[in-house]
Design a protein around this motif. Sequence first.
Motif, PDB file in Angstrom:
ATOM      1  N   VAL A 100      19.778 -63.850 -56.546  1.00  0.00           N
ATOM      2  CA  VAL A 100      18.389 -64.100 -56.925  1.00  0.00           C
ATOM      3  C   VAL A 100      18.115 -65.590 -57.061  1.00  0.00           C
ATOM      4  CG1 VAL A 100      16.654 -63.705 -58.732  1.00  0.00           C
ATOM      5  CG2 VAL A 100      18.230 -61.864 -58.068  1.00  0.00           C
ATOM      6  N   ARG A 101      19.017 -66.287 -57.714  1.00  0.00           N
ATOM      7  CA  ARG A 101      18.841 -67.731 -57.906  1.00  0.00           C
ATOM      8  C   ARG A 101      20.148 -68.412 -57.563  1.00  0.00           C
ATOM      9  NH1 ARG A 101      15.761 -69.586 -62.992  1.00  0.00           N
ATOM     10  NH2 ARG A 101      15.802 -71.390 -61.648  1.00  0.00           N
ATOM     11  N   GLY A 102      20.042 -69.550 -56.887  1.00  0.00           N
ATOM     12  CA  GLY A 102      21.227 -70.321 -56.536  1.00  0.00           C
ATOM     13  C   GLY A 102      21.776 -70.030 -55.157  1.00  0.00           C
ATOM     14  N   ARG A 103      21.047 -69.236 -54.385  1.00  0.00           N
ATOM     15  CA  ARG A 103      21.515 -68.910 -53.034  1.00  0.00           C
ATOM     16  C   ARG A 103      21.414 -70.144 -52.142  1.00  0.00           C
ATOM     17  NH1 ARG A 103      18.622 -64.064 -50.752  1.00  0.00           N
ATOM     18  NH2 ARG A 103      16.901 -65.468 -50.374  1.00  0.00           N
ATOM     19  N   GLU A 104      22.486 -70.372 -51.390  1.00  0.00           N
ATOM     20  CA  GLU A 104      22.523 -71.446 -50.391  1.00  0.00           C
ATOM     21  C   GLU A 104      22.516 -70.779 -49.024  1.00  0.00           C
ATOM     22  OE1 GLU A 104      22.980 -74.971 -50.488  1.00  0.00           O
ATOM     23  OE2 GLU A 104      22.576 -74.946 -52.647  1.00  0.00           O
ATOM     24  N   GLU A 105      21.531 -71.103 -48.203  1.00  0.00           N
ATOM     25  CA  GLU A 105      21.423 -70.493 -46.878  1.00  0.00           C
ATOM     26  C   GLU A 105      22.422 -71.124 -45.912  1.00  0.00           C
ATOM     27  OE1 GLU A 105      19.725 -67.855 -46.412  1.00  0.00           O
ATOM     28  OE2 GLU A 105      18.511 -67.901 -48.230  1.00  0.00           O
ATOM     29  N   MET A 106      22.861 -70.317 -44.969  1.00  0.00           N
ATOM     30  CA  MET A 106      23.739 -70.814 -43.918  1.00  0.00           C
ATOM     31  C   MET A 106      22.893 -71.577 -42.899  1.00  0.00           C
ATOM     32  SD  MET A 106      26.942 -70.457 -44.213  1.00  0.00           S
ATOM     33  CE  MET A 106      27.404 -70.874 -42.547  1.00  0.00           C
ATOM     34  N   LEU A 107      23.212 -72.811 -42.726  1.00  0.00           N
ATOM     35  CA  LEU A 107      22.516 -73.681 -41.791  1.00  0.00           C
ATOM     36  C   LEU A 107      23.504 -74.130 -40.721  1.00  0.00           C
ATOM     37  CD1 LEU A 107      20.690 -75.855 -44.487  1.00  0.00           C
ATOM     38  CD2 LEU A 107      19.738 -73.921 -43.189  1.00  0.00           C
ATOM     39  N   LEU A 136      16.219 -72.502 -38.438  1.00  0.00           N
ATOM     40  CA  LEU A 136      16.846 -73.781 -38.099  1.00  0.00           C
ATOM     41  C   LEU A 136      17.938 -73.625 -37.056  1.00  0.00           C
ATOM     42  CD1 LEU A 136      17.008 -75.381 -41.648  1.00  0.00           C
ATOM     43  CD2 LEU A 136      15.386 -75.858 -39.803  1.00  0.00           C
ATOM     44  N   TRP A 137      18.408 -72.402 -36.866  1.00  0.00           N
ATOM     45  CA  TRP A 137      19.395 -72.135 -35.826  1.00  0.00           C
ATOM     46  C   TRP A 137      18.681 -72.011 -34.486  1.00  0.00           C
ATOM     47  CZ3 TRP A 137      24.602 -72.023 -36.300  1.00  0.00           C
ATOM     48  CH2 TRP A 137      25.135 -71.915 -37.578  1.00  0.00           C
ATOM     49  N   SER A 138      19.315 -72.440 -33.446  1.00  0.00           N
ATOM     50  CA  SER A 138      18.793 -72.172 -32.107  1.00  0.00           C
ATOM     51  C   SER A 138      19.611 -71.026 -31.517  1.00  0.00           C
ATOM     52  CB  SER A 138      18.912 -73.410 -31.210  1.00  0.00           C
ATOM     53  OG  SER A 138      20.270 -73.666 -30.904  1.00  0.00           O
ATOM     54  N   VAL A 139      18.985 -70.288 -30.616  1.00  0.00           N
ATOM     55  CA  VAL A 139      19.706 -69.217 -29.939  1.00  0.00           C
ATOM     56  C   VAL A 139      20.915 -69.800 -29.208  1.00  0.00           C
ATOM     57  CG1 VAL A 139      19.569 -67.499 -28.082  1.00  0.00           C
ATOM     58  CG2 VAL A 139      17.707 -67.698 -29.748  1.00  0.00           C
ATOM     59  N   ALA A 140      20.685 -70.917 -28.522  1.00  0.00           N
ATOM     60  CA  ALA A 140      21.772 -71.543 -27.757  1.00  0.00           C
ATOM     61  C   ALA A 140      22.917 -71.965 -28.677  1.00  0.00           C
ATOM     62  CB  ALA A 140      21.251 -72.744 -26.977  1.00  0.00           C
TER      63      ALA A 140
END
Length: 179
Positions: free
Chosen positions: A43-50, A131-135
């Motif tokens: 809920v809080r503190g999540r870091e997204e995978m970039l 932020l991810w590209s398909v390629a």
Amino acid sequence: MSAGIYMITGVMASGKSTVAELLAQRFDRSVHLRGDLFRRMIVRGREEMLPEPSNEALSQLDLRYRLTAAAADGYSAAGFAVIVQDVIVGPALSQFVSYIKNRPLYLVVLAPSEETILRREAERSKKGYGLWSVAGLNRLLQQDTPKLGLWLDTSSLSPQQTADEIWNRVHTEGLLFEA
């Protein structure tokens, strides 16, 4: 076909969710385990995978994989066929496989062409690529992911045909992956 744990992985828009659900429907007792659920529970503190993740994002991804594997093992031990579906690419695939203790373990990597992924992403309401590209993600899959299990180019297959192919290959060829 014996019960077991079926890992379905690939990049976003490769068909994992649909194929996993179709496979789960073939068993009398089954679980469709979506690894992303564990990410969304934070809920809080999540870091997204970039594309260039923080150390905390990598730690949370590893936690997600460990929790998914533990849940898969628990359901499997209770006699359910477990279909695990998640984006598990790069060196993390070997690590994830090591977290799953129960056998048999069937591993399937959905690997449609980049053009197919782009088309599928454009056609669906859920958008996975920010932020991810398909390629970029597809390159991580194709170049940095260990060649474990069954790799299927599903570019010309419908989800039903893909599920049929997996079902038939497991039924006729046996284990797709054994640690």
